[in-house]
Design an enzyme around this catalytic site. Structure first.
Site: not given
Length: 353
Positions: A28, A138, A170, A181, A273
């Site tokens: 506002e 896999a 991970t 970045r 993951g």
């Protein structure tokens, strides 16, 4: 999240404004500054009810009154007990005030409303997958499923959130930096690692503190039931400048999110993951998902998926035991598709729960 448009009675737009950053002028005030004296007698349309309290900035309701605004339309009532009441204050000073339903504004407000009413941050997960739902081969190879435009968007989202959450798997597999970045950064996101046994290596890139990387602190989520070796690893991480939040013996994530909310974390981006995303699903803590679908059909039965390990019967279990002997589709929460976009050759799907 909050936007304001000031218009004449005939609908001609005079000025616009939005809340750019926490602690900065509200929508506002931005719009009133742009409108100047033309605001007198005009209508203000706002996505969120104007605030009525003195916080980092002054009450927006008072600013609208002082500017001579004749009418205020707002889409979402402010659920914050400290800031609410602006509509009543405006009406008491003779400003015609009305709430109008607007689904788009309500969706915009959901992260804010969740934060104010529950203390929990808004949790978004993102992942890239093939057409047939594989997030990696896999052998865990996943670079790069998505294209450059999709990856650029992820960096922009990193630069807009308060924290980035990942799992220890991970960290050990990919050694990510978890930093925005090549984009404008609104705030340096905290890096949160779900790491019950404190296995994060000191040399991991998530433990770096380079200002050039737009990095804030790193926090590990650890289990209260640690053996001696895990405790010694945790002490080394702390000596390295890494914080720790104890999850408790059950390793549930809700207490950690409550603690993050108390530390001012309002938005969390999950880059992890299937195990961690599965936990968030199981605990009903995931609010939205950004899914980048790459134009690949992998067709590998052993390929990795975005979530695993979810027991929906356990998630809906009552004190009398499981609701059924097997998973029922009705027990699985159904997400809503908010949008579909093209990012180069990828398709971006945006879901919310």
């Amino acid at each position: 999240m909050v936007g304001c448009v000031i218009a004449k009675a005939d609908g001609e737009v005079i000025a616009e404004g939005f809340h750019r950053t926490c602690g900065g002028p509200h929508a506002e005030v931005e719009a009133l500054r742009a409108a100047g004296t033309r605001a007198r007698g005009a209508t203000a349309l706002v996505t969120l009810e104007p605030c009525a309290h003195q916080g980092r900035t002054g009450p927006c309701a008072d600013a609208l009154i002082a500017a001579g605004i004749a009418r205020v339309l707002y889409a979402v009532a402010d659920p914050n007990p400290l800031a609410g009441g602006g509509a009543a204050r405006l009406a008491a000073r003779g400003v015609q005030t009305e709430r109008f339903a607007h689904p788009g504004a309500e969706e915009l407000a959901r992260p804010f409303i969740k934060r104010v009413t529950t203390g929990l941050p808004w949790v978004s997960a993102k992942w890239a997958q093939s057409i047939d739902g594989a997030v990696a081969l896999a052998n865990a190879q996943s670079k790069w499923l998505s294209g450059a435009r999709s990856r650029g968007m992820v960096h922009r989202e990193r630069g807009r959130v308060d924290a980035i959450l990942t799992g220890i798997g991970t960290v050990l597999e990919d050694d990510p930096m978890l930093t925005p970045r090549g984009v404008r950064v609104l705030r340096a996101p905290r890096r949160i690692i779900f790491d019950p046994e404190a296995r994060t290596p000191l040399e991991a890139r998530v433990c770096s503190r380079s200002s050039a990387d737009s990095v804030a602190e790193t926090i590990v989520l650890v289990s209260a039931e640690r053996d001696g070796a895990a405790q010694r690893r945790l002490e080394r991480l702390r000596a390295h400048g890494v914080e720790a939040i104890d999850l408790g013996p059950n390793e549930t994530l809700r207490p950690a999110l409550v603690e993050l909310g108390a530390r001012g974390v309002a938005t969390v981006l999950v880059e992890a993951g299937g195990g961690l995303i599965g936990r968030l699903l199981q605990e009903r803590l995931l609010d939205e998902a950004w899914v980048f679908v790459a134009p690949l059909l992998i067709g590998d039965d052993l390929a990795l998926r975005c979530a695993r390990g979810v027991d929906w019967n356990a998630a809906t279990r009552s004190s009398d035991g499981p609701t059924s002997s097997g998973t029922e589709l009705s027990a699985i929460p159904r997400a809503r598709l908010l949008g579909v976009r093209r990012r180069g050759d990828d398709t971006l799907l945006h879901f919310r729960y």
